[in-house]
Write a protein that holds these residues in place. Structure first.
Motif, PDB file in Angstrom:
ATOM      1  N   THR A  83       0.836  -1.197   0.000  1.00  0.00           N
ATOM      2  CA  THR A  83       0.000   0.000   0.000  1.00  0.00           C
ATOM      3  C   THR A  83       0.871   1.248   0.000  1.00  0.00           C
ATOM      4  N   GLU A  84       0.271   2.388  -0.324  1.00  0.00           N
ATOM      5  CA  GLU A  84       1.018   3.645  -0.344  1.00  0.00           C
ATOM      6  C   GLU A  84       1.566   3.981   1.044  1.00  0.00           C
ATOM      7  N   ILE A 144       4.595   1.743   1.682  1.00  0.00           N
ATOM      8  CA  ILE A 144       5.719   2.187   0.852  1.00  0.00           C
ATOM      9  C   ILE A 144       6.368   3.426   1.470  1.00  0.00           C
ATOM     10  N   HIS A 145       5.542   4.371   1.908  1.00  0.00           N
ATOM     11  CA  HIS A 145       6.063   5.590   2.526  1.00  0.00           C
ATOM     12  C   HIS A 145       6.865   5.260   3.785  1.00  0.00           C
ATOM     13  N   LYS A 146       6.332   4.330   4.583  1.00  0.00           N
ATOM     14  CA  LYS A 146       7.016   3.921   5.815  1.00  0.00           C
ATOM     15  C   LYS A 146       8.370   3.284   5.509  1.00  0.00           C
ATOM     16  N   CYS A 147       8.395   2.379   4.537  1.00  0.00           N
ATOM     17  CA  CYS A 147       9.644   1.696   4.169  1.00  0.00           C
ATOM     18  C   CYS A 147      10.636   2.655   3.531  1.00  0.00           C
ATOM     19  N   LEU A 148      10.140   3.521   2.654  1.00  0.00           N
ATOM     20  CA  LEU A 148      11.021   4.454   1.962  1.00  0.00           C
ATOM     21  C   LEU A 148      11.706   5.390   2.940  1.00  0.00           C
ATOM     22  N   LYS A 149      10.976   5.798   3.969  1.00  0.00           N
ATOM     23  CA  LYS A 149      11.565   6.665   4.992  1.00  0.00           C
ATOM     24  C   LYS A 149      12.723   5.964   5.693  1.00  0.00           C
ATOM     25  N   LYS A 150      12.515   4.691   6.068  1.00  0.00           N
ATOM     26  CA  LYS A 150      13.573   3.924   6.722  1.00  0.00           C
ATOM     27  C   LYS A 150      14.756   3.700   5.780  1.00  0.00           C
TER      28      LYS A 150
END
Length: 340
Positions: A150-151, A154-160
């Protein structure tokens, strides 16, 4: 607070509705209500959620099995599906299977958080029989989310990924412990402190992993005393990583997102002239997807990057101090009265 050991219970009650897929019906063990081996919190877990103080986490028994709680969303069913598929897939070479934990199905056991019977993956306990293992959990890939995420995820993973070495280096440390001595015990840095590192700091930790003395100070040069016997040699970690890399250069069956390479070895065995049992295993398969005939460049790229870092430690020994050697370490331990 001390965590009480829990009895493993095989129970005949139906599997919760959310878990009633064909794979779960095939894999979940059921039998008469009984108590078997005592379950306890793993001694050497360096990453992931830990059991204890009312929290859900993995458990181990005395027979060499590791019980990982199944996540209640699609991640739990995805991981079971992967293990079931991988364990029966005749396309997987035998020499590659050794890099994956043995899979024993799933089982309903008493959860560590006191929530009662919950489904757990039953896997090989990778540190069984090891007394003081040095361990590194290294998450591979510059992208850690699967295509169907989900978006928000993805946002959570991309931040990490952006805040760690995942994007610039293709891998990051998820957790580690390095054994130094009986007096000093383990160096086990906080997870947050090892995720936001520079490339030079990553090199430093990989050198510390194979050094005789470990310091928390990042400006002290490790001696890399055990690099040749842990990373090097025909059966060392580098050779194993290269063997795995050769498979990933061809395999198009799976794509491994947010999967880790677990590196372990026993430093004390070297002092007795024995093999340190250096080995790698792949772990965490909740985000594995079908390869659909395409090479997994995300995982392969991160694996190649890790191989490059370890290769440089072996080929450029001048960057490590030479104040001690594995022979000196062995003599010192024997002179202290150590015995195999």
């Amino acid at each position: 607070m001390a965590v009480k050991k829990r009895r493993k219970r095989v129970f005949t009650s139906p599997i919760p509705f959310s878990w009633q897929t064909s794979q779960f019906r095939e894999q979940v063990s059921v039998g008469s209500s009984l108590y078997t081996d005592m379950l306890k919190v793993p001694d050497h877990q360096v990453a992931g959620h830990k059991a204890g103080n009312g929290k859900l986490g993995p458990l181990v028994d005395n027979s060499g099995r590791f019980y990982k709680p199944l996540q209640g969303d699609e991640r739990g069913s995805n991981e079971v599906s992967f293990y079931a598929s991988f364990s029966s897939d005749t396309r997987i070479p035998v020499h590659i299977r050794r890099f994956f934990p043995n899979f024993y199905g799933t089982q309903l056991v008493e959860a560590s958080d006191g929530s009662g019977l919950q489904p757990h993956l039953v896997l090989q306990n990778l540190t069984l029989g090891q007394v003081n293992p040095s361990i590194m959990d290294i998450k591979i890939g510059s992208r850690t989310w699967p295509p169907q995420a989900t978006e928000d995820y993805i946002h959570k993973c991309l931040k990490k990924d952006r805040q760690s070495t995942s994007i610039p280096l293709g891998f990051r440390f998820s957790g580690l412990q390095i054994y130094e001595s009986k007096e000093s015990g383990f160096w086990k840095p906080e997870k947050r402190s090892i995720k936001c590192l520079s490339a030079d700091e990553v090199k430093l930790i990989l050198r510390k992993f194979v050094s005789s003395h470990v310091s928390e100070k990042m400006d002290l040069k490790p001696d890399c005393t055990f690099a040749s016997v842990v990373y090097g040699g025909s059966a060392g970690i580098l050779a194993q990583l290269l063997e795995l890399k050769a498979w990933f250069e061809d395999q198009t069956i799976y794509h491994f997102y947010s999967c880790s390479v677990l590196m372990t070895y026993e430093k004390e065995l070297i002092s007795y002239g024995k093999s340190p049992y250096a080995e790698i295993k792949l772990v965490d398969f909740a985000h594995v997807v079908e390869g659909k005939g395409v090479i997994d460049h995300n995982f392969l790229g991160g694996l190649c990057s890790l191989i490059k870092f370890i290769s440089e430690i072996l080929t450029m020994p001048d960057e490590c101090t030479t104040e001690s050697s594995s022979e000196d370490f062995q003599k010192n331990r024997i002179s202290e009265g150590g015995t195999p």
